[in-house]
Design a protein around this motif. Structure first.
Motif, PDB file in Angstrom:
ATOM      1  N   ILE A  18       0.822  -1.110   0.081  1.00  0.00           N
ATOM      2  CA  ILE A  18       0.056  -0.085   0.017  1.00  0.00           C
ATOM      3  C   ILE A  18       0.749   1.375   0.083  1.00  0.00           C
ATOM      4  O   ILE A  18       1.757   1.464   0.972  1.00  0.00           O
ATOM      5  CB  ILE A  18      -0.943   0.178   1.248  1.00  0.00           C
ATOM      6  N   LYS A  19       0.563   2.029  -0.872  1.00  0.00           N
ATOM      7  CA  LYS A  19       1.442   3.490  -0.995  1.00  0.00           C
ATOM      8  C   LYS A  19       0.440   4.312  -1.873  1.00  0.00           C
ATOM      9  O   LYS A  19      -0.466   4.183  -2.411  1.00  0.00           O
ATOM     10  CB  LYS A  19       2.712   3.283  -1.781  1.00  0.00           C
ATOM     11  N   PRO A  20       0.977   5.790  -1.408  1.00  0.00           N
ATOM     12  CA  PRO A  20      -0.071   6.504  -2.185  1.00  0.00           C
ATOM     13  C   PRO A  20       0.008   6.673  -3.729  1.00  0.00           C
ATOM     14  O   PRO A  20       1.064   6.336  -4.230  1.00  0.00           O
ATOM     15  CB  PRO A  20       0.741   7.932  -1.865  1.00  0.00           C
ATOM     16  N   THR A  21      -1.025   6.762  -4.605  1.00  0.00           N
ATOM     17  CA  THR A  21      -1.054   6.721  -5.914  1.00  0.00           C
ATOM     18  C   THR A  21      -0.242   7.903  -6.515  1.00  0.00           C
ATOM     19  O   THR A  21      -0.394   8.900  -6.095  1.00  0.00           O
ATOM     20  CB  THR A  21      -2.519   6.543  -6.342  1.00  0.00           C
ATOM     21  N   LYS A  22       0.394   7.581  -7.742  1.00  0.00           N
ATOM     22  CA  LYS A  22       0.970   8.491  -8.541  1.00  0.00           C
ATOM     23  C   LYS A  22       0.275   8.780  -9.416  1.00  0.00           C
ATOM     24  O   LYS A  22       0.430   9.883 -10.468  1.00  0.00           O
ATOM     25  CB  LYS A  22       2.488   8.112  -8.962  1.00  0.00           C
ATOM     26  N   VAL A  23      -1.074   8.478  -9.683  1.00  0.00           N
ATOM     27  CA  VAL A  23      -1.841   8.762 -10.716  1.00  0.00           C
ATOM     28  C   VAL A  23      -2.183  10.137 -10.851  1.00  0.00           C
ATOM     29  O   VAL A  23      -2.385  10.776  -9.802  1.00  0.00           O
ATOM     30  CB  VAL A  23      -3.151   7.655 -10.910  1.00  0.00           C
ATOM     31  N   ASN A  24      -1.997  10.532 -11.892  1.00  0.00           N
ATOM     32  CA  ASN A  24      -2.531  12.174 -12.232  1.00  0.00           C
ATOM     33  C   ASN A  24      -3.765  12.117 -12.588  1.00  0.00           C
ATOM     34  O   ASN A  24      -4.265  12.020 -13.918  1.00  0.00           O
ATOM     35  CB  ASN A  24      -1.620  12.775 -13.356  1.00  0.00           C
ATOM     36  N   ALA A  25      -4.760  12.349 -11.735  1.00  0.00           N
ATOM     37  CA  ALA A  25      -6.211  12.126 -11.748  1.00  0.00           C
ATOM     38  C   ALA A  25      -6.988  13.034 -12.857  1.00  0.00           C
ATOM     39  O   ALA A  25      -7.690  12.951 -13.713  1.00  0.00           O
ATOM     40  CB  ALA A  25      -6.919  11.872 -10.392  1.00  0.00           C
ATOM     41  N   LEU A  26      -6.245  14.159 -12.658  1.00  0.00           N
ATOM     42  CA  LEU A  26      -6.982  15.214 -13.662  1.00  0.00           C
ATOM     43  C   LEU A  26      -6.888  15.017 -14.977  1.00  0.00           C
ATOM     44  O   LEU A  26      -7.640  15.114 -15.808  1.00  0.00           O
ATOM     45  CB  LEU A  26      -6.343  16.678 -13.182  1.00  0.00           C
ATOM     46  N   GLU A  27      -5.469  14.594 -15.216  1.00  0.00           N
ATOM     47  CA  GLU A  27      -5.060  14.051 -16.612  1.00  0.00           C
ATOM     48  C   GLU A  27      -5.944  13.121 -17.105  1.00  0.00           C
ATOM     49  O   GLU A  27      -6.511  13.057 -18.287  1.00  0.00           O
ATOM     50  CB  GLU A  27      -3.470  13.682 -16.590  1.00  0.00           C
ATOM     51  N   VAL A  28      -6.223  11.961 -16.174  1.00  0.00           N
ATOM     52  CA  VAL A  28      -6.994  10.958 -16.470  1.00  0.00           C
ATOM     53  C   VAL A  28      -8.518  11.335 -17.062  1.00  0.00           C
ATOM     54  O   VAL A  28      -8.802  11.214 -17.961  1.00  0.00           O
ATOM     55  CB  VAL A  28      -7.134  10.155 -15.535  1.00  0.00           C
ATOM     56  N   LEU A  29      -8.864  12.391 -16.047  1.00  0.00           N
ATOM     57  CA  LEU A  29     -10.256  12.667 -16.256  1.00  0.00           C
ATOM     58  C   LEU A  29     -10.465  13.404 -17.407  1.00  0.00           C
ATOM     59  O   LEU A  29     -11.356  13.611 -18.322  1.00  0.00           O
ATOM     60  CB  LEU A  29     -10.957  13.337 -15.177  1.00  0.00           C
ATOM     61  N   ASN A  30      -9.481  14.450 -17.690  1.00  0.00           N
ATOM     62  CA  ASN A  30      -9.340  15.291 -18.949  1.00  0.00           C
ATOM     63  C   ASN A  30      -9.262  14.615 -20.283  1.00  0.00           C
ATOM     64  O   ASN A  30      -9.444  15.199 -21.368  1.00  0.00           O
ATOM     65  CB  ASN A  30      -8.336  16.336 -18.842  1.00  0.00           C
ATOM     66  N   ASN A  31      -8.868  13.226 -20.142  1.00  0.00           N
ATOM     67  CA  ASN A  31      -8.650  12.627 -21.404  1.00  0.00           C
ATOM     68  C   ASN A  31      -9.840  11.627 -21.511  1.00  0.00           C
ATOM     69  O   ASN A  31      -9.895  10.661 -22.505  1.00  0.00           O
ATOM     70  CB  ASN A  31      -7.370  11.654 -21.460  1.00  0.00           C
ATOM     71  N   ILE A  32     -10.662  11.540 -20.789  1.00  0.00           N
ATOM     72  CA  ILE A  32     -12.037  11.048 -21.148  1.00  0.00           C
ATOM     73  C   ILE A  32     -13.046  11.787 -21.675  1.00  0.00           C
ATOM     74  O   ILE A  32     -13.881  12.622 -20.801  1.00  0.00           O
ATOM     75  CB  ILE A  32     -12.314  10.165 -19.596  1.00  0.00           C
ATOM     76  N   PRO A  33     -13.373  11.628 -22.977  1.00  0.00           N
ATOM     77  CA  PRO A  33     -14.484  12.628 -23.268  1.00  0.00           C
ATOM     78  C   PRO A  33     -15.882  12.172 -22.961  1.00  0.00           C
ATOM     79  O   PRO A  33     -15.970  10.845 -22.949  1.00  0.00           O
ATOM     80  CB  PRO A  33     -14.325  12.503 -24.865  1.00  0.00           C
ATOM     81  N   LEU A  34     -16.556  13.204 -22.776  1.00  0.00           N
ATOM     82  CA  LEU A  34     -18.202  13.007 -22.513  1.00  0.00           C
ATOM     83  C   LEU A  34     -18.825  13.469 -23.706  1.00  0.00           C
ATOM     84  O   LEU A  34     -18.224  14.329 -24.353  1.00  0.00           O
ATOM     85  CB  LEU A  34     -18.477  14.053 -21.203  1.00  0.00           C
ATOM     86  N   SER A  35     -19.547  12.162 -23.878  1.00  0.00           N
ATOM     87  CA  SER A  35     -20.254  12.277 -25.393  1.00  0.00           C
ATOM     88  C   SER A  35     -21.776  12.290 -25.306  1.00  0.00           C
ATOM     89  O   SER A  35     -22.417  12.092 -24.083  1.00  0.00           O
ATOM     90  CB  SER A  35     -20.016  11.375 -26.180  1.00  0.00           C
ATOM     91  N   GLU A  36     -22.458  12.858 -26.277  1.00  0.00           N
ATOM     92  CA  GLU A  36     -23.810  12.690 -26.599  1.00  0.00           C
ATOM     93  C   GLU A  36     -24.182  11.839 -27.575  1.00  0.00           C
ATOM     94  O   GLU A  36     -23.270  11.969 -28.660  1.00  0.00           O
ATOM     95  CB  GLU A  36     -24.618  14.225 -26.476  1.00  0.00           C
TER      96      GLU A  36
END
Length: 108
Positions: A18-36
Motif C-alpha cells: 500500500i502506497k499513495p497513488t502517483k496517478v495524475n487524476a486530472l489528466e485521466v479525467l481530462n482525457n475521457i471525453p463526455l459524449s452525447e
C-alpha cells in the motif's frame, strides 16, 4: 433497511504494498471525453432519446480499468461496457489535486 448496496472488500489486512497513488487524476479525467449519442439496437429503430455519457472505446486509452468486453445476444459481436464505479477513486484524487492547487494559489 435501504436499497441494495454494492460493497467492495477494502480491508487493510488483505492488501499489500500500500502506497499513495502517483496517478495524475486530472489528466485521466481530462482525457475521457463526455459524449452525447443515441443508442442503435439490432433490428430496432434508433432511439429518439439523446443520452450523455461515455463511449467505452474513448475510455480505454485514458482509464482501461473501467472497460470490459462481454457477449450480448442482441448483437453479432461482443460489446464493450464500462464500470463507472472504477472512476470514483480517480474522481476523489482529482478533487484532492484541485484542492492542493487552490491552497497553493491562496498562498501566493
Amino acid at each position: 433497511g435501504g436499497g441494495a448496496a454494492f460493497v467492495n472488500t477494502s480491508d487493510r489486512r488483505i492488501k499489500t504494498d500500500i502506497k499513495p497513488t502517483k496517478v495524475n487524476a486530472l489528466e485521466v479525467l481530462n482525457n475521457i471525453p463526455l459524449s452525447e449519442f443515441k443508442v442503435a439496437r439490432k433490428n430496432k429503430p434508433i432511439s429518439d432519446l439523446t443520452r450523455i455519457g461515455f463511449v467505452a472505446q474513448d475510455c480505454e486509452a485514458a482509464w482501461p480499468e473501467m472497460v470490459t468486453e462481454m457477449e450480448n445476444e442482441n448483437y453479432d459481436h461482443k460489446l464493450k461496457g464500462i464500470a463507472p464505479s472504477t472512476l470514483i477513486p480517480v474522481l476523489v484524487k482529482a478533487v484532492q489535486e484541485l484542492s492542493a492547487e487552490v491552497e497553493a494559489l491562496k498562498k501566493k
